[in-house]
Write a protein that holds these residues in place. Structure first.
Motif: not given
Ligand SMILES: Cc1cc2nc3c(=O)[nH]c(=O)nc-3n(C[C@H](O)[C@H](O)[C@H](O)COP(=O)(O)OP(=O)(O)OC[C@H]3O[C@@H](n4cnc5c(N)ncnc54)[C@H](O)[C@@H]3O)c2cc1C
Length: 377
Positions: A305-312
């Motif tokens: 599992v992992w996560s990331g930060i999208r630049p919106q």
């Protein structure tokens, strides 16, 4: 750090910064990429790698010409990068199937299909029988399916690393663990950046810090409406291949088949946070949604599992272009869910702008740093 002058300083070593570094270095510029962590540790590591030029757009958008052009140049860029670096980027061109899990989604999917069908005869509406023939493991209890043969996928982190390595083959310096504290300018001309290891001078600075770009730009007089949207993903491994194309459901869940029978399942969406812990709630919702589309997924083995930060951004469009008041300061950030797809074209556009050329083929006015945008979403 040595007091060398560069033709261009790139702030941020995600897929966008590395693609720009590659294009500029290939054209003979001396380039340095400054990354506060390691290359491809931001959103570019977390991405599922879909090249969703058609799946992402249901109505007209200024991004469509960019998305289609970027998807078109992907195969030649991948070939070039693989030749230069030996990295297998995992480009797969087996299309994407968008599916509807409810009656309401079925209506929306039908409209999505009509939108693309007018422009691209290769787009197909699939009956459940046709879907079963293509993808026998996908559930039959769906309300529609559309096949987009042109939308492929890559391994996102490998793409970013390949861009960086290829850039360094052309002489670019890749400097990890070097945080940029501030941008420097004088009398309307950018002068360089202040870093943890001192000042680096250049007449061109390209800000590609993804979701972290806002704070660096603010002192220049532009407060861009860019904000973080956390996305969680997980991966499982199956004994036999379950699907051949990416399956993307209108319920927001997608399953991307990777090499070695890996399935990447994404993604959750949580606005306004930079923390990257993976929640049980997120994993549970992904598994529920994925098993509704692909019931046999419960037989798979757990991987990661992992996560990331999208630049919106407030209007959903990236910022691409030169600062209106500071010559030589460029922005290339805010690619939200499509930064992998848009990385090749962004590299070309920004390299052209840095060289003083205007990018003729596509109208870039919608991506201007000072465009008027809604302040809240
Ligand atoms: C879960 C998830 C799934 C996704 N799936 C897809 C997909 O399938 N297809 C697709 O096209 N896109 C996808 N995306 C979106 C894509 O990942 C992003 O749009 C893209 O990675 C943005 O690239 P970037 O280089 O702008 O940002 P990032 O990759 O975040 O890179 C920015 C870099 O800047 C560095 N940085 C920040 N501040 C500083 C500083 N002050 N000094 C030095 N360095 C700094 C950061 O450490 C970071 O490495 C997904 C994103 C997520 C989170």
């Amino acid at each position: 750090m040595e007091n060398k002058r560069y033709d261009a300083v790139i702030v941020g070593g995600g897929v966008i910064g590395c693609s720009i570094a590659f294009q500029l270095a290939k054209r003979g510029a001396s380039v340095i990429v400054l990354e506060k962590q390691e290359i491809a540790q931001g959103a570019s590591r977390a991405a599922a790698g879909m090249l969703g030029a058609q799946s992402e757009f249901t109505t007209d958008s200024p991004l469509i010409p960019l998305a289609l052009k970027s998807r078109e140049i992907f195969p030649s860029i991948v070939e070039e990068l693989e030749e230069l670096t030996g990295i297998d980027i995992g480009l797969v061109q087996r299309g994407l199937i968008k599916v509807a899990c409810s009656k309401e989604d079925g209506v929306a999917l039908e409209q999505h299909y009509q939108f693309w069908k007018q422009q691209d005869p290769s787009v197909q509406w699939l009956s459940m029988k046709e879907l079963q023939e293509r993808e026998p493991h996908v559930t039959e209890t769906l309300y529609g399916a559309m096949y987009l043969p042109g939308d492929g996928q890559v391994r996102a982190a490998d793409l970013s690393i390949a861009f960086a390595k290829a850039a360094s083959r052309f002489g670019a310096v890749i400097k990890e663990y070097t945080e940029v504290y501030s941008l420097l300018w004088e009398r309307g001309q950018v002068k360089g950046v202040e870093t943890a290891e001192g000042r680096i001078t250049s007449d061109n600075v390209i800000l590609c810090a993804g979701a972290w770009s806002k704070q660096l730009l603010k002192p220049t007089g532009i407060d861009v409406p860019i904000f973080p949207v956390k996305g969680e993903c997980l991966s499982v491994v199956t004994e036999i291949p379950f699907i051949t194309s990416t399956i993307f459901a209108n319920n927001g869940c997608y399953i991307v088949p990777k090499k070695g029978n890996r399935l990447v399942i994404g993604a959750t969406s949580q606005e306004g946070t930079f923390h990257q812990k993976v929640s049980v709630k997120g994993v549970q919702s992904l598994l529920e949604r994925a098993s509704a589309i692909l019931p046999s997924i419960v037989e798979a083995h757990w991987e990661n599992v992992w996560s990331g930060i999208r630049p919106q951004t407030s209007d959903g469009l990236p910022y691409l272009g030169e600062h209106p008041d500071i010559k030589g300061l460029f922005g290339a950030f805010g690619h939200y869910r499509n930064g992998i797809l848009l990385s090749p074209i962004t590299g070309v556009i920004i390299a052209d702008l840095v060289e003083g050329k205007t990018y003729e083929s596509i109208d870039l006015s919608s991506f201007h740093l000072l465009r008027v945008v809604p302040t809240s979403m």
